[in-house]
Design a protein around this motif. Structure first.
Motif, PDB file in Angstrom:
ATOM      1  N   SER A 199      -6.861  -4.372  -7.351  1.00  0.00           N
ATOM      2  CA  SER A 199      -6.309  -4.278  -5.994  1.00  0.00           C
ATOM      3  C   SER A 199      -7.036  -5.206  -5.033  1.00  0.00           C
ATOM      4  O   SER A 199      -6.424  -5.797  -4.135  1.00  0.00           O
TER       5      SER A 199
ATOM      6  N   TYR B 291      -9.565   3.547 -13.670  1.00  0.00           N
ATOM      7  CA  TYR B 291      -9.535   3.645 -12.210  1.00  0.00           C
ATOM      8  C   TYR B 291     -10.306   2.493 -11.579  1.00  0.00           C
ATOM      9  O   TYR B 291      -9.873   1.902 -10.577  1.00  0.00           O
TER      10      TYR B 291
ATOM     11  N   PRO C  82      -8.756   2.156  -4.953  1.00  0.00           N
ATOM     12  CA  PRO C  82      -7.944   0.946  -4.758  1.00  0.00           C
ATOM     13  C   PRO C  82      -7.517   0.780  -3.306  1.00  0.00           C
ATOM     14  O   PRO C  82      -7.404   1.764  -2.563  1.00  0.00           O
TER      15      PRO C  82
ATOM     16  N   ILE D 152      -8.277  -0.763 -11.893  1.00  0.00           N
ATOM     17  CA  ILE D 152      -7.210  -0.825 -10.892  1.00  0.00           C
ATOM     18  C   ILE D 152      -7.792  -1.126  -9.513  1.00  0.00           C
ATOM     19  O   ILE D 152      -7.202  -1.875  -8.720  1.00  0.00           O
ATOM     20  N   THR D 153      -8.970  -0.587  -9.229  1.00  0.00           N
ATOM     21  CA  THR D 153      -9.630  -0.872  -7.941  1.00  0.00           C
ATOM     22  C   THR D 153      -9.984  -2.352  -7.842  1.00  0.00           C
ATOM     23  O   THR D 153      -9.747  -3.001  -6.817  1.00  0.00           O
TER      24      THR D 153
ATOM     25  N   GLU E  41      -2.870   5.776  -4.569  1.00  0.00           N
ATOM     26  CA  GLU E  41      -3.007   4.364  -4.195  1.00  0.00           C
ATOM     27  C   GLU E  41      -3.484   3.579  -5.411  1.00  0.00           C
ATOM     28  O   GLU E  41      -4.425   3.976  -6.103  1.00  0.00           O
ATOM     29  N   GLY E  42      -2.801   2.452  -5.688  1.00  0.00           N
ATOM     30  CA  GLY E  42      -3.147   1.622  -6.825  1.00  0.00           C
ATOM     31  C   GLY E  42      -2.279   1.853  -8.041  1.00  0.00           C
ATOM     32  O   GLY E  42      -2.208   1.003  -8.929  1.00  0.00           O
TER      33      GLY E  42
ATOM     34  N   CYS F 104      -4.709  -1.241  -2.578  1.00  0.00           N
ATOM     35  CA  CYS F 104      -3.281  -1.556  -2.609  1.00  0.00           C
ATOM     36  C   CYS F 104      -2.788  -1.280  -4.015  1.00  0.00           C
ATOM     37  O   CYS F 104      -3.550  -0.832  -4.887  1.00  0.00           O
ATOM     38  N   ASN F 105      -1.523  -1.562  -4.249  1.00  0.00           N
ATOM     39  CA  ASN F 105      -0.952  -1.410  -5.590  1.00  0.00           C
ATOM     40  C   ASN F 105      -0.800  -2.790  -6.207  1.00  0.00           C
ATOM     41  O   ASN F 105       0.106  -3.546  -5.850  1.00  0.00           O
ATOM     42  N   PRO F 106      -1.702  -3.148  -7.132  1.00  0.00           N
ATOM     43  CA  PRO F 106      -1.715  -4.515  -7.674  1.00  0.00           C
ATOM     44  C   PRO F 106      -0.599  -4.739  -8.694  1.00  0.00           C
ATOM     45  O   PRO F 106      -0.113  -3.807  -9.335  1.00  0.00           O
TER      46      PRO F 106
ATOM     47  N   THR G 222       0.842  -1.194   0.000  1.00  0.00           N
ATOM     48  CA  THR G 222       0.000   0.000   0.000  1.00  0.00           C
ATOM     49  C   THR G 222       0.879   1.247   0.000  1.00  0.00           C
ATOM     50  O   THR G 222       2.097   1.170   0.196  1.00  0.00           O
TER      51      THR G 222
END
Length: 412
Positions: free
Chosen positions: A280, A273, A359, A276-277, A226-227, A361-363, A179
């Motif tokens: 994550s 967006y 998100p 990405i959410t 974030e993400g 975290c950063n996937p 994160t």
């Protein structure tokens, strides 16, 4: 005796009376000359006094101008050489890239770091014309910089160009699922960047990348980027600028998430967006990459039927607030963890319909690909046992039966 003249004689004095016009005129002329001579002398004295006064005034003006020019020259040289400048730091935030040295100098002046900005502008142009090895001209990257007058004009402009303070480097690995608070901690603990500078850059600095160029601060999202800080292994300079460090994450994310991905997101009816959410959540919910596409299918199925499945039923979204956001909030934070929870709790008893606000975290690349290409499944539920084995179900009844059989210790 003449008719026009008579004489009276006494013992010791003679008095004469005469009507001689010429004599009278001569007398008047002498008197007038005497008066005129006196006035001329007075005028000359006055003129002399005025002349002396004007001379004094001239010298006073010359001295005053010389002093003013000397003081200005001292200020100018102090801006360049930082002879008597303070070492107190000033935080200068550039939300966008600055192209010219004139604009950069205006920014430094408005922050109280320079006094003679016009002289500094001329100095930079003359200096760059004759010294070609290291130009002070733009561009100057967006970011947050800690500057002080002791650095001098050249030092401050070089810092704004993104040049690093040292040549010492360090290599750091950021796993998938990290994160923003995790990334900030790791960079700060390894002396790469200042913690506060990182937060400021993440929340406010604009970067010219396709994915994040238009990404604005959202009041319901704890961390704007974030993400999008792509997990990977990076090499940093010690004491690197926060903007430079963050740019590396975003650049790599922009390289991985290509236009092909954006086109696929449109096919699915989602924004980048939102993809990405979703990715994550997949990253946090899956025990391994093999489970990602099936979890993605379940998330997509629920999002397509919010009437029957208004919430995602994922514990990971509220865990993000409880375990990552809450511990990192300072006493000066705009909102509390409870505030953010209202936008991120997607458990079955929550009021959040569909996806959380952003998100969690950063996937990594596998999770992003799974979000874009879910498995072909009609499942609406899933859970894991203590060993990480995943079970799916199409109905609530089937879900409850499998939980009782394979993981009775779970709450459902």
């Amino acid at each position: 005796m003449d008719n026009n003249e008579f004489k009276i004689s006494e013992k010791k004095s003679d008095i004469y009376f005469s009507n001689d016009v010429q004599s009278s005129n001569n007398l008047e002329t002498k008197k007038g000359a005497a008066v005129s001579s006196g006035e001329t002398k007075k005028a000359a004295k006055r003129k002399k006094k005025k002349g002396i006064g004007a001379t004094y005034l001239f010298f006073i003006i010359v001295i005053a101008c010389s002093m003013a020019l000397s003081i200005y020259a001292i200020f100018c040289m102090n801006d360049i050489l930082a002879i008597t400048k303070t070492t107190s730091s000033v935080t200068v935030s550039l939300t966008q890239k600055i192209e010219t040295s004139d604009d950069a100098i205006d920014t430094l002046s408005s922050n109280g770091l320079l006094r003679c900005k016009n002289f500094c502008k001329v100095f930079v142009k003359v200096r760059d014309k004759f010294i070609h090895s290291s130009s002070l001209g733009g561009p100057y990257e967006a970011g947050v910089y800690y500057l002080n007058g002791k650095m001098g004009l050249e030092g401050m402009l070089i810092t704004l160009q993104g040049d690093n303070a040292t040549s010492e480097t360090i290599q750091l690995t950021f796993p998938e699922g990290y994160t923003v608070p995790d990334i900030i901690d790791k960079l700060a603990e390894n002396d790469v960047c200042d913690r506060n500078a990182l937060i400021s850059v993440i929340q406010s600095t604009n970067f010219d990348f396709r994915l994040t160029g238009d990404l604005k601060l959202n009041d319901s999202v704890p961390y704007r980027l974030e993400g999008f800080m792509f997990p990977d292994t990076y090499e940093f300079f010690i004491d690197e600028s926060a903007a430079s460090a963050v740019r590396k994450f975003l650049q790599q994310g922009n390289n991985v998430y290509t236009k092909k991905y954006s086109d696929r997101a449109k096919e699915l009816g989602y924004t980048d967006y939102e993809v990405i959410t979703i990715a994550s959540i997949i990253q946090k919910e899956a025990a391994n990459e093999d489970q990602m596409k099936l979890i993605s299918a379940i998330i997509h199925n629920r999002l397509e039927d919010t009437v029957n499945f208004p919430t995602l039923g994922c514990q990971s979204t509220s865990d993000y607030i409880t375990n990552k956001v809450a511990p990192s909030l300072s006493s000066q934070a705009s909102h509390s963890a409870d505030y953010y929870m209202t936008y991120y709790n997607t458990n079955n008893n929550s009021t959040v319909v569909g996806l959380p606000a952003g998100p969690i975290c950063n996937p990594g690349k596998a999770a992003i690909q799974a979000a874009l290409h879910p498995a072909d499944s009609d499942a609406r539920f899933f859970f894991h046992d203590n060993s990480g084995e995943m079970y799916t179900a199409k109905t609530l009844q089937e879900f409850k039966e499998k939980v009782e059989k394979y993981a009775p210790y779970l709450e459902h």
